[in-house]
Design a protein around this motif. Structure first.
Motif, PDB file in Angstrom:
ATOM      1  N   LYS A 340      55.669 -57.961  39.763  1.00 38.53           N
ATOM      2  CA  LYS A 340      56.546 -57.678  41.489  1.00 38.53           C
ATOM      3  C   LYS A 340      57.357 -57.058  41.762  1.00 38.53           C
ATOM      4  CE  LYS A 340      59.331 -60.795  43.618  1.00 38.53           C
ATOM      5  NZ  LYS A 340      60.328 -62.416  43.712  1.00 38.53           N
ATOM      6  N   ASN A 341      56.844 -55.830  42.718  1.00 42.39           N
ATOM      7  CA  ASN A 341      58.142 -54.843  43.295  1.00 42.39           C
ATOM      8  C   ASN A 341      57.980 -54.093  41.634  1.00 42.39           C
ATOM      9  OD1 ASN A 341      58.446 -55.939  45.669  1.00 42.39           O
ATOM     10  ND2 ASN A 341      60.584 -56.893  45.233  1.00 42.39           N
ATOM     11  N   MET A 342      57.385 -53.034  41.591  1.00 40.44           N
ATOM     12  CA  MET A 342      57.044 -52.257  40.416  1.00 40.44           C
ATOM     13  C   MET A 342      56.646 -51.172  41.086  1.00 40.44           C
ATOM     14  SD  MET A 342      53.653 -51.320  38.610  1.00 40.44           S
ATOM     15  CE  MET A 342      53.030 -50.413  39.874  1.00 40.44           C
ATOM     16  N   ALA A 343      57.738 -50.388  40.745  1.00 39.45           N
ATOM     17  CA  ALA A 343      58.140 -48.906  40.825  1.00 39.45           C
ATOM     18  C   ALA A 343      57.679 -47.865  39.881  1.00 39.45           C
ATOM     19  CB  ALA A 343      60.058 -48.632  41.353  1.00 39.45           C
ATOM     20  N   GLY A 370      47.831 -43.238  48.155  1.00 36.92           N
ATOM     21  CA  GLY A 370      47.808 -43.597  46.618  1.00 36.92           C
ATOM     22  C   GLY A 370      47.745 -44.172  45.277  1.00 36.92           C
ATOM     23  N   LYS A 371      46.144 -43.951  45.500  1.00 37.85           N
ATOM     24  CA  LYS A 371      45.576 -44.574  44.561  1.00 37.85           C
ATOM     25  C   LYS A 371      45.824 -44.257  43.254  1.00 37.85           C
ATOM     26  CE  LYS A 371      41.844 -42.865  45.537  1.00 37.85           C
ATOM     27  NZ  LYS A 371      42.330 -42.264  46.385  1.00 37.85           N
ATOM     28  N   SER A 372      45.744 -42.829  43.059  1.00 37.37           N
ATOM     29  CA  SER A 372      46.260 -42.297  41.652  1.00 37.37           C
ATOM     30  C   SER A 372      47.894 -43.150  41.336  1.00 37.37           C
ATOM     31  CB  SER A 372      46.100 -40.629  41.708  1.00 37.37           C
ATOM     32  OG  SER A 372      44.927 -40.633  42.096  1.00 37.37           O
ATOM     33  N   THR A 373      48.885 -42.917  42.153  1.00 38.31           N
ATOM     34  CA  THR A 373      50.135 -42.798  42.311  1.00 38.31           C
ATOM     35  C   THR A 373      50.375 -44.562  41.800  1.00 38.31           C
ATOM     36  OG1 THR A 373      50.860 -41.367  43.571  1.00 38.31           O
ATOM     37  CG2 THR A 373      52.748 -42.843  42.697  1.00 38.31           C
ATOM     38  N   TYR A 374      49.479 -45.162  41.916  1.00 39.58           N
ATOM     39  CA  TYR A 374      49.871 -46.158  41.943  1.00 39.58           C
ATOM     40  C   TYR A 374      49.343 -46.971  40.424  1.00 39.58           C
ATOM     41  CZ  TYR A 374      48.400 -51.504  42.427  1.00 39.58           C
ATOM     42  OH  TYR A 374      47.897 -52.883  41.978  1.00 39.58           O
ATOM     43  N   ILE A 375      47.899 -46.250  40.124  1.00 33.40           N
ATOM     44  CA  ILE A 375      47.520 -47.154  38.242  1.00 33.40           C
ATOM     45  C   ILE A 375      48.585 -46.386  37.979  1.00 33.40           C
ATOM     46  CG2 ILE A 375      45.553 -47.558  39.395  1.00 33.40           C
ATOM     47  CD1 ILE A 375      44.571 -44.596  38.118  1.00 33.40           C
TER      48      ILE A 375
END
Length: 576
Positions: A340-343, A370-375
């Protein structure tokens, strides 16, 4: 004269007392300011130095599956480490670096580290006492003090007996003086000349190891100080220091012998230097220190690790305070990843995301969405969860697993590897972990993008199917929207999206359920002012493919256009 000497000694005493009191006050002031602001000035440390403990430990094992070099580089973990590295000693830096790279999902999660993090965060008096002792040890590059954990025989002085005999000659010469002044002086001068040649000829060979031993002596001295902290909540560590320090104390005496004349600035340093040369004290005391460490290797390792553990624990507590929002992870046996609400730890004011991910996940979306930043954020936090029990999120649940990535692939000119060869080698690491039956969460960004479209889609689909049918979780990010259809329903689909506002492409960097159904590459060409003929043609070709799902007609259109332009060019050339 005696009165003047007494006055001088009293003044010197008060000067020394004032120096040490002032020094500690200045350090305490700095520590308190850093904890209030959550910021600190990082010390420059050589990567080869701070990674030495991890490398020594890794090389001592038959196999090692911690955070490997490719994953470490893919996730910019050096920067993560730098943000975390509020350590005061080289021991602490090496311990923390190793801690971040050492994931072992088969071990039970220990509560001891978490208790220590909480203790140093809440007990200011104890924390500051520990910080003062650690700052007294300080940092020194390339000491490689952990190499003594594994191999001391290679570090011993060769032909040590010869040094003992040569050191005895001056003593025998002095005794000989009482019987024959002439021969006694001759032997004394000869022994001094021989020992001087031996000293300067061989000292350079041991210089690196002498540096290590000097720092080791400082480590032992710090361990001695920790054994008398006398704080109730520190009793467990105090007792462990006391127990392991008993056989190591003579290292301090031997170190003082070898360091005579090395401190600089004193009037008697030259005399001490000659004494060390005459009796070859550096070599003899060094050899004795190495032998002591060899005999009590377990105790030395324990003292080293206790100091590293304390230093790293304060660094983790400081990091938690500086980031504000964090949680401790919960570990389960089910293959799931809930947060939840990961940064992302390396982004200032990041957009947070909440997800419930299962065994296999495919993330699609446009360029820069934002795909790369997310994973990467998930992968970094998964490492932090399993190493320092800290996650930049409000909630985190996962199965303990190795973390392996295939992201920032580069061709290798020296090894003759093309981009595609480097890419499939990177993926093979993940396959190996899974084939060995080890729990693993794999993260792949733009799977197999180094080859042509047809083979990329086909091979990617086959690879994704294999990953989903074997042990472990996998999270894949891709531009290829075709994969959302091929991989369904085995893969859960998520996407990132964008919007066009006032002629600009805007991203919300928020994960959304379902596959991506938008494209922004051509729109970016329009926004950047590319010729209208290019963007119109690109849109027409893309729409035709989306409608018919085949490239043949599109290829024919492009070929016809190229032929027409060639004919027009030839006609113009003939007219001229």
């Amino acid at each position: 004269m005696s009165n003047l000497l007494i006055i001088f000694l009293v003044l010197a005493f008060f000067f020394m007392v004032n120096y040490f009191l002032t020094r500690d006050k200045k350090r305490l002031k700095r520590f308190r300011e850093e904890w209030e602001t959550g910021t600190f000035i990082r010390q420059n440390e050589a990567t080869e130095s701070i990674s030495s403990y991890w490398l020594n430990k890794k090389n001592s094992k038959a196999s090692y599956d911690g955070v490997d070099a490719l994953t470490w580089n893919d996730l910019s973990m050096d920067k993560v480490f730098q943000n975390l590295n509020y350590t005061q000693t080289t021991v602490g830096s090496e311990y923390l670096f190793n801690q971040l790279r050492e994931i072992n999902p088969t071990l039970e999660q220990k509560e001891e580290d978490e208790q220590l993090y909480t203790l140093v965060a809440s007990n200011q008096l104890l924390r500051e006492k520990i910080l003062l002792l650690l700052s007294g040890l300080g940092k020194r590059d390339y000491t490689n003090s952990t190499s003594f954990f594994y191999d001391t025989n290679s570090k011993k002085v060769r032909n040590a007996t010869v040094y003992y005999i040569l050191a005895f000659l001056p003593i025998a010469s002095i005794v000989l003086l009482f019987f024959s002044l002439k021969w006694g002086l001759f032997c004394l001068l000869a022994s001094f000349l021989i020992n001087t040649i031996i000293y300067y000829r061989n000292k350079s060979m041991l210089e690196y190891d002498l540096l290590s031993v000097t720092y080791i002596a400082s480590i032992i001295n710090t361990g001695k100080r920790f054994s008398s902290v006398n704080q109730p909540e520190f009793n467990l560590y105090e007792d462990r220091f006391k127990e392991n320090m008993k056989p190591l104390k003579k290292i301090l005496f031997l170190s003082n012998i070898s360091s005579l004349g090395n401190k600089g600035g004193g009037e008697f340093d030259v005399i001490f230097e000659y004494i060390r040369i005459l009796f070859l004290l550096d070599f003899i005391s060094y050899n004795k220190i190495v032998k002591t460490i060899s005999d009590y290797q377990k105790q030395y390792r324990e003292v080293w690790q206790l100091i590293g553990k304390l230093d790293a624990a304060i660094a983790v507590a400081f990091y938690r305070k500086s980031v504000g929002t964090y949680c401790t992870p919960k570990f389960v046996d089910k293959e799931e990843l809930l947060f939840k609400n990961m940064a992302h730890p390396l982004i200032n004011k990041p957009v947070t995301n909440t997800s419930a991910l299962g065994k296999s996940t495919l993330v699609t979306g446009s360029n820069a969405s934002g795909k790369s930043t997310y994973i990467k954020a998930i992968a970094i936090n998964a490492i932090l969860a399993q190493t320092i029990n800290t996650v930049l999120a409000e909630m985190w649940i996962m199965k303990p697993s190795y973390i392996a990535t295939s992201m920032a692939i580069q061709d290798n000119v020296l090894d003759g590897d093309s981009y595609f060869i480097a890419e499939i080698k990177s993926l093979k690491r993940i396959v190996r972990l899974i084939e060995e039956g080890k729990p693993c969460i794999s993260f792949v960004d733009e799977i197999l993008k180094g080859t042509n479209t047809v083979e990329r889609i086909a091979a990617s689909a086959a690879m994704m199917e294999w990953l989903s049918s074997n042990k472990g979780m996998n999270i894949i990010a891709s531009h290829d929207i075709e994969l959302t259809e091929i991989a369904s329903p085995v893969y859960a689909n998520y996407h990132f999206r964008e919007s066009i506002e006032n002629g600009e492409v805007r991203f919300d960097y928020t994960i959304h359920p379902g596959p991506s159904n938008t494209r922004n590459a051509i729109k970016l060409l329009e926004v950047l002012g590319y010729p209208q003929s290019i963007t119109e043609k690109a849109n027409a070709l893309a729409e035709n493919f989306v409608e018919k799902r085949e490239w043949e007609e599109i290829i024919e259109q492009i070929a016809d256009s190229n032929k027409l332009r060639l004919i027009e060019k030839n006609v113009t050339h003939q007219k001229n």
